[in-house]
Design a protein around this motif. Structure first.
Motif, mmCIF file in Angstrom:
data_model
loop_
_atom_site.group_PDB
_atom_site.id
_atom_site.type_symbol
_atom_site.label_atom_id
_atom_site.label_comp_id
_atom_site.label_asym_id
_atom_site.label_seq_id
_atom_site.Cartn_x
_atom_site.Cartn_y
_atom_site.Cartn_z
ATOM 1 N N CYS A 68 -52.608 -24.182 -27.646
ATOM 2 C CA CYS A 68 -52.063 -23.681 -28.727
ATOM 3 C C CYS A 68 -50.527 -22.811 -28.441
ATOM 4 C CB CYS A 68 -53.091 -22.742 -29.158
ATOM 5 S SG CYS A 68 -54.408 -23.645 -29.732
ATOM 6 N N ASP A 69 -50.386 -22.303 -27.413
ATOM 7 C CA ASP A 69 -49.486 -21.379 -26.917
ATOM 8 C C ASP A 69 -48.144 -22.347 -26.284
ATOM 9 O OD1 ASP A 69 -50.416 -22.135 -24.440
ATOM 10 O OD2 ASP A 69 -50.520 -20.093 -23.590
ATOM 11 N N PHE A 70 -48.059 -23.564 -26.482
ATOM 12 C CA PHE A 70 -46.830 -24.344 -26.100
ATOM 13 C C PHE A 70 -45.701 -23.946 -26.673
ATOM 14 C CE2 PHE A 70 -47.200 -26.447 -30.094
ATOM 15 C CZ PHE A 70 -45.820 -27.141 -30.461
ATOM 16 N N ASP A 71 -44.543 -24.036 -25.986
ATOM 17 C CA ASP A 71 -43.344 -23.544 -26.547
ATOM 18 C C ASP A 71 -42.203 -24.699 -26.298
ATOM 19 O OD1 ASP A 71 -41.458 -21.926 -27.909
ATOM 20 O OD2 ASP A 71 -42.061 -20.051 -27.010
ATOM 21 N N ILE A 72 -41.281 -24.980 -27.236
ATOM 22 C CA ILE A 72 -40.242 -25.750 -26.927
ATOM 23 C C ILE A 72 -38.677 -24.849 -27.019
ATOM 24 C CG2 ILE A 72 -41.591 -27.933 -27.545
ATOM 25 C CD1 ILE A 72 -39.824 -27.795 -30.099
ATOM 26 N N ASP A 73 -39.037 -23.795 -27.457
ATOM 27 C CA ASP A 73 -37.815 -23.016 -27.853
ATOM 28 C C ASP A 73 -37.288 -22.362 -26.600
ATOM 29 O OD1 ASP A 73 -35.904 -22.039 -29.271
ATOM 30 O OD2 ASP A 73 -36.832 -20.821 -30.576
ATOM 31 N N VAL A 74 -36.026 -21.908 -26.378
ATOM 32 C CA VAL A 74 -35.520 -21.526 -25.261
ATOM 33 C C VAL A 74 -35.281 -19.937 -25.223
ATOM 34 C CG1 VAL A 74 -33.444 -21.448 -23.659
ATOM 35 C CG2 VAL A 74 -34.247 -23.608 -24.592
ATOM 36 N N PRO A 75 -35.930 -19.058 -24.249
ATOM 37 C CA PRO A 75 -35.810 -17.672 -24.448
ATOM 38 C C PRO A 75 -33.995 -17.201 -24.630
ATOM 39 C CG PRO A 75 -37.546 -18.134 -22.964
ATOM 40 C CD PRO A 75 -36.798 -19.427 -23.342
ATOM 41 N N GLY A 76 -33.896 -16.579 -25.484
ATOM 42 C CA GLY A 76 -32.468 -15.774 -25.414
ATOM 43 C C GLY A 76 -31.860 -16.611 -26.489
ATOM 44 N N LYS A 77 -32.037 -17.797 -26.816
ATOM 45 C CA LYS A 77 -31.246 -18.457 -27.871
ATOM 46 C C LYS A 77 -31.542 -17.698 -29.337
ATOM 47 C CE LYS A 77 -29.423 -21.837 -25.628
ATOM 48 N NZ LYS A 77 -27.752 -21.846 -25.463
ATOM 49 N N ASP A 78 -30.680 -17.942 -30.302
ATOM 50 C CA ASP A 78 -30.697 -17.282 -31.402
ATOM 51 C C ASP A 78 -32.017 -17.595 -32.096
ATOM 52 O OD1 ASP A 78 -28.147 -16.427 -31.036
ATOM 53 O OD2 ASP A 78 -27.022 -17.680 -32.337
ATOM 54 N N SER A 79 -32.369 -19.020 -32.172
ATOM 55 C CA SER A 79 -33.858 -19.204 -33.015
ATOM 56 C C SER A 79 -34.881 -18.576 -32.400
ATOM 57 C CB SER A 79 -33.860 -20.917 -32.637
ATOM 58 O OG SER A 79 -33.825 -21.339 -31.397
ATOM 59 N N TYR A 80 -34.857 -18.462 -31.065
ATOM 60 C CA TYR A 80 -35.993 -17.763 -30.191
ATOM 61 C C TYR A 80 -35.935 -16.179 -30.558
ATOM 62 C CZ TYR A 80 -38.901 -16.170 -26.268
ATOM 63 O OH TYR A 80 -40.117 -15.902 -25.680
ATOM 64 N N ARG A 81 -34.830 -15.708 -30.702
ATOM 65 C CA ARG A 81 -34.589 -14.242 -31.153
ATOM 66 C C ARG A 81 -35.459 -14.096 -32.683
ATOM 67 N NH1 ARG A 81 -28.886 -12.476 -30.403
ATOM 68 N NH2 ARG A 81 -29.929 -10.437 -31.036
ATOM 69 N N ARG A 83 -37.548 -15.618 -33.952
ATOM 70 C CA ARG A 83 -39.227 -16.065 -33.719
ATOM 71 C C ARG A 83 -39.596 -14.638 -33.292
ATOM 72 N NH1 ARG A 83 -40.472 -20.147 -30.323
ATOM 73 N NH2 ARG A 83 -42.678 -19.493 -30.692
ATOM 74 N N GLU A 84 -38.784 -14.042 -32.110
ATOM 75 C CA GLU A 84 -39.399 -12.714 -31.317
ATOM 76 C C GLU A 84 -39.250 -11.780 -32.501
ATOM 77 O OE1 GLU A 84 -38.808 -12.019 -26.866
ATOM 78 O OE2 GLU A 84 -36.745 -12.210 -28.051
ATOM 79 N N MET A 98 -32.239 -31.715 -36.798
ATOM 80 C CA MET A 98 -32.933 -30.622 -37.247
ATOM 81 C C MET A 98 -34.077 -30.346 -36.355
ATOM 82 S SD MET A 98 -34.408 -29.821 -40.962
ATOM 83 C CE MET A 98 -35.860 -30.471 -40.902
ATOM 84 N N ALA A 99 -34.405 -29.194 -36.045
ATOM 85 C CA ALA A 99 -35.755 -28.642 -35.583
ATOM 86 C C ALA A 99 -36.527 -27.741 -36.180
ATOM 87 C CB ALA A 99 -35.554 -28.533 -34.182
ATOM 88 N N ARG A 100 -37.659 -27.657 -36.374
ATOM 89 C CA ARG A 100 -38.284 -26.695 -37.165
ATOM 90 C C ARG A 100 -39.402 -26.173 -36.360
ATOM 91 N NH1 ARG A 100 -40.062 -27.293 -43.441
ATOM 92 N NH2 ARG A 100 -41.125 -25.159 -43.655
ATOM 93 N N ILE A 101 -39.679 -25.051 -36.067
ATOM 94 C CA ILE A 101 -40.677 -24.364 -35.419
ATOM 95 C C ILE A 101 -41.718 -23.429 -36.365
ATOM 96 C CG2 ILE A 101 -41.672 -22.746 -33.421
ATOM 97 C CD1 ILE A 101 -38.842 -23.940 -32.092
ATOM 98 N N THR A 102 -42.651 -23.665 -36.710
ATOM 99 C CA THR A 102 -43.726 -22.951 -37.586
ATOM 100 C C THR A 102 -44.966 -22.493 -36.947
ATOM 101 O OG1 THR A 102 -42.652 -24.393 -39.373
ATOM 102 C CG2 THR A 102 -44.646 -23.199 -39.724
ATOM 103 N N GLU A 103 -45.084 -21.234 -37.223
ATOM 104 C CA GLU A 103 -46.565 -20.735 -36.895
ATOM 105 C C GLU A 103 -47.554 -20.935 -37.851
ATOM 106 O OE1 GLU A 103 -46.400 -18.969 -34.153
ATOM 107 O OE2 GLU A 103 -44.327 -19.032 -33.935
#
Length: 413
Positions: A68-81, A83-84, A98-103
């Motif tokens: 459940c805790d997999f991640d494909i985003d990159v820490p520090g990138k705008d999209s990661y921020r 989500r943070e 296009m990429a979409r990351i949804t909780e």
């Protein structure tokens, strides 16, 4: 929270997506490759996908992840921020990607994910054994976890309660059992063979749309194809309505010299004019001509006087013909069959129509008992075309004028 990265993480259906963006979409066929961790699924599928793409097919893919805790985003990138900071739905889009990351609050069903991915020739799913999709089992002798699964398959023909439609393995025992059961089996290196199987059974076949234009109509007093309707020939309207469903357009006609205006139309597929193949004209002869002219394995036959002919209906019928492997998908209602807004399997129906003609038959439905026909019921028609009316045809100037006035007063469908 679960996470997902896909174009429509909400499980939006292709029909809902079509309504939202105004385009006509085709549902994507799908098949699942399943196996245990380290069975070699991903390595295999990367090669299979590359082979299918090299053949010109548009492939989509889905990867089921067990953590459940997999991640494909990159820490520090705008999209990661984003989500943070607490955004539950982040979309990163460029002009070409296009990429979409949804909780997620719950896991999305596989068929909902496939429905959100229309217009692919095939979607290949890695995992989702219990999805209801056909599954291809991957079994590798070098993976200890595959040995009990191979034993189960060899003993009872299933793995975890699911019967595979094919197996991919390097185990001789698995191949021997598959052969005995009549199940296709492939080695882990037989990428071309696996791709051939997928192409023959699962890749969406191309669709010919054949419009029956005929010629002079006694009741109309002139050719229905060229009769003016809303400021243009009626045939122009039908061609422009259904072209988006077609990989090829065929117009069966005995007046090709009068249809030069079709060459000026901006449509997304090739168009050819084909004369009747028979001296004696009739409904059954017209169908046989359409079947004989089609270049593809499925053909949607539509009459040129069906003013509300529906590409969505043709697409839905073709999807059923492909997924259920039937010879004909014909709408059926309280008035009977609607053979001139239906989809047919070209070769088998061509043979059947010639057989019916040799018996002296003339009606369109006279070959139905010679093929595996799937009635497309009224509820299914309504699901594909909620506004209905797609079987309305015009036979007289009065009917034509009435429909024209109705459209001008109430809007088109």
């Amino acid at each position: 929270m679960n996470k997902v990265s896909l174009g429509a993480a909400s499980g939006e259906s292709s029909e809902e997506h079509a309504k939202r963006d105004g385009r006509i979409h085709r549902p994507s066929p799908a098949v699942a490759f399943v196996g245990r961790h380290n069975s070699g699924k991903t390595t295999l599928l990367v090669r299979v996908i590359a082979e299918l793409v090299s053949r010109g097919f548009d492939i989509g893919s889905i990867k089921h992840h067990g953590h459940c805790d997999f991640d494909i985003d990159v820490p520090g990138k705008d999209s990661y921020r984003h989500r943070e900071a607490g955004s539950r739905d982040v979309v990163v889009v460029s002009p070409t990607r296009m990429a979409r990351i949804t909780e997620l609050d719950h896991e999305i069903e596989c068929d909902d994910i496939v429905s959100s991915m229309p217009d692919h020739d095939l979607v290949i799913v890695e995992g989702f054994r219990q999805s209801g999709l056909d599954v291809i089992e991957v079994l590798r002798s070098g993976n200890d976890r595959d040995l009990p699964a191979a034993e189960e398959y060899c003993e009872i023909g299933t793995v975890r309660g699911v019967t595979p439609v094919a197996v991919v393995s390097n185990m001789e025992s698995v191949h021997a059992v598959a052969k005995r059961r009549g199940t296709p089996s492939f080695s882990l290196e037989d990428i071309e063979g696996i791709a051939d199987f997928l192409q023959a059974v699962y890749v969406r076949p191309k669709l010919t749309v054949a419009i029956q234009a005929g010629g002079e109509s006694r009741r109309m007093g002139q050719s229905k194809a060229t009769v003016p309707f809303l400021g243009e020939p009626l045939l122009t309207r039908i061609v422009e309505r259904v072209a988006c469903a077609a990989d090829e357009l065929v117009v069966t006609t005995n007046e090709a010299s009068r249809l030069g205006f079709l060459g000026d139309l901006d449509i997304p597929c090739p168009l050819k004019l084909v004369p009747d193949s028979f001296e004696k004209r009739g409904s059954l002869q017209g169908l046989a001509t359409a079947f004989g002219a089609a270049s593809h394995s499925l053909v949607a036959v539509i009459a040129c006087d069906m003013v509300f002919a529906s590409p969505q209906l043709a697409i839905a019928e073709a999807a059923v013909a492909h997924s259920e492997r039937v010879d004909a998908v014909v709408p059926c209602n309280k008035f009977g069959y609607e053979p001139f807004h239906a989809v047919y399997r070209t070769n088998s129906c061509l043979e059947a129509t010639h057989e019916a003609l040799s018996r002296g038959c003339v009606r369109a439905k006279d070959f139905f008992d010679l093929v595996n026909l799937r009635p497309f019921m009224s509820a299914e028609v309504t699901e594909a075309v909620p506004e209905r009316g797609c079987f309305i045809n015009v036979n007289t100037p009065e009917e034509l004028a009435h429909i024209e006035a109705t459209i001008m007063a109430e809007g088109d469908r």
